[in-house]
Design an enzyme around this catalytic site. Structure first.
Site, short mmCIF file in Angstrom:
data_model
loop_
_atom_site.label_atom_id
_atom_site.label_comp_id
_atom_site.label_asym_id
_atom_site.label_seq_id
_atom_site.Cartn_x
_atom_site.Cartn_y
_atom_site.Cartn_z
N LYS A 198 9.69 0.86 -18.09
CA LYS A 198 8.32 0.66 -18.61
C LYS A 198 7.64 2.02 -18.59
CE LYS A 198 4.32 -0.09 -18.08
NZ LYS A 198 3.31 0.80 -18.72
N SER A 252 0.19 5.99 -9.24
CA SER A 252 -0.92 6.02 -8.29
C SER A 252 -0.66 5.13 -7.07
CB SER A 252 -2.19 5.52 -8.99
OG SER A 252 -2.01 4.18 -9.40
N GLY A 256 1.01 1.45 -6.57
CA GLY A 256 2.11 1.38 -5.60
C GLY A 256 1.92 0.22 -4.63
N GLU A 274 6.68 6.94 -5.48
CA GLU A 274 6.33 8.37 -5.48
C GLU A 274 4.88 8.43 -5.96
OE1 GLU A 274 5.22 11.54 -6.04
OE2 GLU A 274 6.40 11.75 -7.87
N CYS A 309 2.01 15.71 -9.49
CA CYS A 309 1.84 15.06 -8.18
C CYS A 309 1.92 16.07 -7.04
CB CYS A 309 2.83 13.93 -8.00
SG CYS A 309 4.48 14.37 -8.49
N GLU A 408 -7.03 12.94 -4.42
CA GLU A 408 -6.26 13.56 -5.50
C GLU A 408 -7.09 13.54 -6.78
OE1 GLU A 408 -2.77 11.37 -6.94
OE2 GLU A 408 -1.68 13.27 -6.99
#
Ligand code: NAD
Length: 506
Positions: A198, A252, A256, A274, A309, A408
């Site tokens: 996806k 994100s 997650g 991740e 990231c 972030e």
């Protein structure tokens, strides 16, 4: 849709635009080796980051399409058309895929730049070659994976084999769309799994294009399926599906967490996450390479418009050299060529979307409201283009508790902080919920070793930044997630151990 004929790289903006105009733009899902519309016929609009115009309309797959893709992937896995192919045969096919990606490298770079706004120079120089290298690395590994024989009594042979998991759901982001996809698809295929990929809704095209090349290379139909669509529809359906064995995710922390919940509420599928970070570069006054450190501090956060990231979004600099060093960093940042992503000279292009641009601008505003001092940048630029551009931005006077030291941004925003001694440096460096990457610059070997031990991150770089290579594992600790991409370790993520014991008359 036929795959577009390969093209050679054009070296002017007009040339790049002409190359793009010749491309057939992928827009339909790929299920069981066939390009298909969503079963509802629904699509979503795909916009250009460069100028805000509509590129095309992509199939909006939902639960029914995902279910079809998973059934197809399961059937392919169970009948062994790929999972039981001899390792050397799988290796040959993946090398052929890498060859085809190489032949189509320019088209892949054009699609990646068109979808994301990243400089064509980066797509050509990094995203596409790194993706090809990933496929070759795992192709090469296929026939070098061994099982084990256990030390059992003489009337028994006990051995351990690595078995593929089955159907892997890969959900990937938009910052390095092809590269992140191949970090998951290549090792999963190498181990013999089937895949439902996806892509992020902002960047579906290179995944579709490459999956079609995979068919041409000889990956059997049904083994690698691509469901395009929204995260809340296609992604959610994949995460909750009862017949998906694993979700491999980059994105994100919010999503997650949802994936872990979906696993718990469905079939306890494995999840690897991740999730990004707030990575620090710590610069000590004893470094004899402050110019190199300054360049790394600028590029570490501004590469890919900060949408990385491992972006080194926190600069921790020893108080005694702060002014001198920060001047070097801003000089390095000002030397970055900002412009149209399709201009081959551009080093810093557009952010992926209006939303991501506004997020970065909001953070810059908040940083200032909390006492940060803007040293450079801070504004939207090139707005007459209709695209989503934010200047490389540096904020000074950030304290460890400030929002800009903790959250972030995923944009081109560098937060500068100071420290007085080593203990304080490591304490601040480790004072976020994240632990993806961290680095230190020092010419004192003992201090370098102490930094390597003290910095809490999955990736530690001393006297360099982003020393990335397919040969070493990539991933984080703390709320940066768990599980590793890259290296041979990633292969084992897509396999299970089966312990077999055969008893016999001695
Ligand atoms: P995201 O996590 O929302 O999207 C990543 C992928 O997850 C996409 O394919 C998306 O369609 C899918 N997704 C979204 N909602 C889902 C759901 N409910 N169930 C299943 N799949 C779902 O990330 P984003 O919106 O693309 O970006 C938001 C933030 O994520 C960024 O600002 C950044 O902080 C972070 N991010 C991190 C990375 C990274 O490399 N770690 C990459 C991209 C974004």
């Amino acid at each position: 849709m036929p795959i577009s004929p390969p093209q050679l790289p054009a070296d002017t903006l007009d040339g790049v635009l002409a190359s793009i105009a010749r491309l057939d733009l992928p827009k339909r899902a790929l299920i069981d080796g066939k390009e298909v519309a969503a079963h509802t016929g629904r699509t979503f609009d795909n916009f250009s980051s460069r100028d805000g115009t509509r590129i095309n309309a992509i199939a909006a797959c939902d639960m029914t399409d995902v279910d079809q893709a998973v059934k197809t992937a399961r059937a392919a896995f169970d009948d062994g058309r790929w999972s039981r192919l001899a390792p050397r045969a799988r290796k040959k096919v993946l090398h052929k895929l890498a060859d085809l990606m190489q032949a189509h490298a320019e088209n892949l770079a054009l699609l990646e730049s068109l979808d994301t706004g990243k400089p064509i120079r980066d797509a050509r120089g990094f995203d596409v070659p790194a993706s090809i290298n990933t496929v070759r690395y795992y192709a090469e590994a296929i026939d070098k994976i061994y099982g084990e024989v256990a030390p059992t009594p003489h009337d028994r042979l006990s051995y351990v084999v690595h078995e593929p998991l089955g159907v892997i759901g890969a959900i990937v982001p938009w910052n390095f769309p092809l590269h992140m996809a191949m970090w998951k698809v290549a090792p999963a295929l190498a181990m013999g799994n089937s895949i439902v990929l996806k892509p992020a809704e902002l960047s579906s095209m290179t995944a579709l294009y490459t999956a079609m090349l995979a068919l041409e290379a000889g990956v059997p139909a049904g083994v690698w399926n691509v469901v395009t669509g929204l995260g809340t529809e296609a992604g959610d359906a994949l995460a909750k599906h009862m017949d998906v064995d694993m979700i491999a995710f980059t994105g994100s922390g919010v999503v997650g967490r949802q994936l872990m919940r979906a696993s718990a509420d469905s079939n306890l599928k494995r999840v690897s996450l991740e999730l990004g970070g707030k990575s620090p570069q710590v610069v000590f006054a004893d470094s004899d390479n402050l110019d190199g450190a300054a360049s790394a501090a600028a590029w570490g956060v501004f590469y890919n418009q900060g949408q990385v990231c491992t972006a080194s979004s926190r600069l921790l600099v020893e108080e005694s050299i702060k002014d001198e060093f920060v001047a070097k960093v801003t000089a390095a940042a000002k030397a970055i060529t900002v412009g149209d992503p399709f201009d081959p000279a551009t080093q810093f292009g557009a952010m992926v979307s209006q939303r991501q641009m506004n997020t970065a601008l909001d953070y810059i505003e908040k940083g200032q409201a909390e006492g940060g001092r803007l040293l450079m940048g801070g504004a939207r630029i090139r707005d007459e283009s209709g695209g989503f551009y934010v200047e490389p931005s540096v904020l000074d006077n950030i304290t460890p508790a400030n929002t800009l030291a903790q959250e972030e941004v995923f944009g081109p925003v560098l937060s500068v902080m100071t420290f007085r001694d080593e203990a304080e440096a490591f304490r601040i460096a480790n004072s976020t919920v994240y632990g993806l990457a961290a680095g230190a610059w020092t010419s004192n070997v003992s201090r370098a070793m102490r930094a390597a031990n003290a910095l809490k991150a999955g990736l530690v770089w001393i006297n360099g930044w982003d020393a990335c290579d397919i040969t070493s594992p990539f991933g984080g600790i703390k709320q940066s997630g768990f599980g590793r991409d890259r290296s041979l370790h990633a292969l084992y993520k897509y396999a299970d151990l089966k312990a077999i014991s055969i008893s016999f008359e001695p």
